[in-house]
Design a protein around this motif. Structure first.
Motif: not given
Length: 218
Positions: A1-9
């Motif tokens: 499960m990975r819901y990390v926003p692209s701008h935070n990755d």
């Protein structure tokens, strides 16, 4: 499960083979003696408190231990980690060792009911892909992040988050056993938990899914 926003990755450059090797090497060269003052001060204070003759509250000790662990990980681990808010692979796929004292601490700060008949850790391991009872599976957020156990506070991955999903046994995964200083400083926690378990016919250490179930929604 990975819901990390692209701008935070992390940028792809941080996940190259060379960048991964540098992060792992940097952590391995982080001895306690050379830690920043922000890390050394709480470690010294906790060590002094543990060995002083002042009467000690178990819950106060855990609060101090968690604050110290947070100072350590903020400076020594998180700048090197690929972990980001919104990634919950470890919250689903890994067992979480929780001492009896920590379980009571979590119970006193949450609405979650404590199972005093939890099976000892060696007798129970969660089936694969069993969410932690404190995980919001819709948002990949932790309900008790502020009072999460030490095993969660000292868990991080240094190499690549793709290994979280594949469960690849790489050297980039840090666990509580990776932080050698905490083996000595947490000895009182083990002693408190053993006494607590003996006095209340409870396990001294159990898996978090055995200690807790989500509160009723009825």
């Amino acid at each position: 499960m990975r819901y990390v926003p692209s701008h935070n990755d992390l940028p792809s450059s941080a996940l190259t083979t060379d960048a991964i090797a540098q992060r792992i090497a940097h952590f391995s060269r982080f001895p306690h003696q050379r830690a920043p003052e922000a890390v050394k001060i709480p470690l010294r204070l906790l060590d002094h408190w543990v060995h002083s003759d002042v009467p000690k509250s178990p819950l106060d000790f855990i609060k101090r231990l968690y604050a110290t662990a947070d100072a350590y990980t903020d400076h020594a681990v998180m700048p090197l980690s690929v972990c980001r808010q919104g990634c919950a692979h470890c919250c689903i796929n890994r067992p979480v060792e929780v001492s009896a004292a920590e379980a009571v601490y979590i119970h006193t700060h949450t609405a979650f009911r404590l199972n005093r008949k939890a099976e000892p850790l060696k007798k129970y391991l969660p089936p694969v892909r069993t969410p932690c009872p404190f995980l919001n599976t819709q948002t990949a957020q932790c309900h008790i992040y502020a009072v999460r156990p030490l095993a969660c506070r000292l868990l991080a991955r240094l190499d690549h988050y793709q290994h979280c999903d594949t469960q690849s046994p790489t050297q980039g995964l840090l666990t509580i056993d990776s932080h050698t200083y905490f083996h000595t400083i947490t000895q009182p926690l083990h002693e408190i938990s053993q006494q607590l378990g003996n006095a209340n016919n409870m396990a001294a250490v159990a898996e978090i899914r055995q200690w807790f179930t989500p509160p009723s929604t009825n």
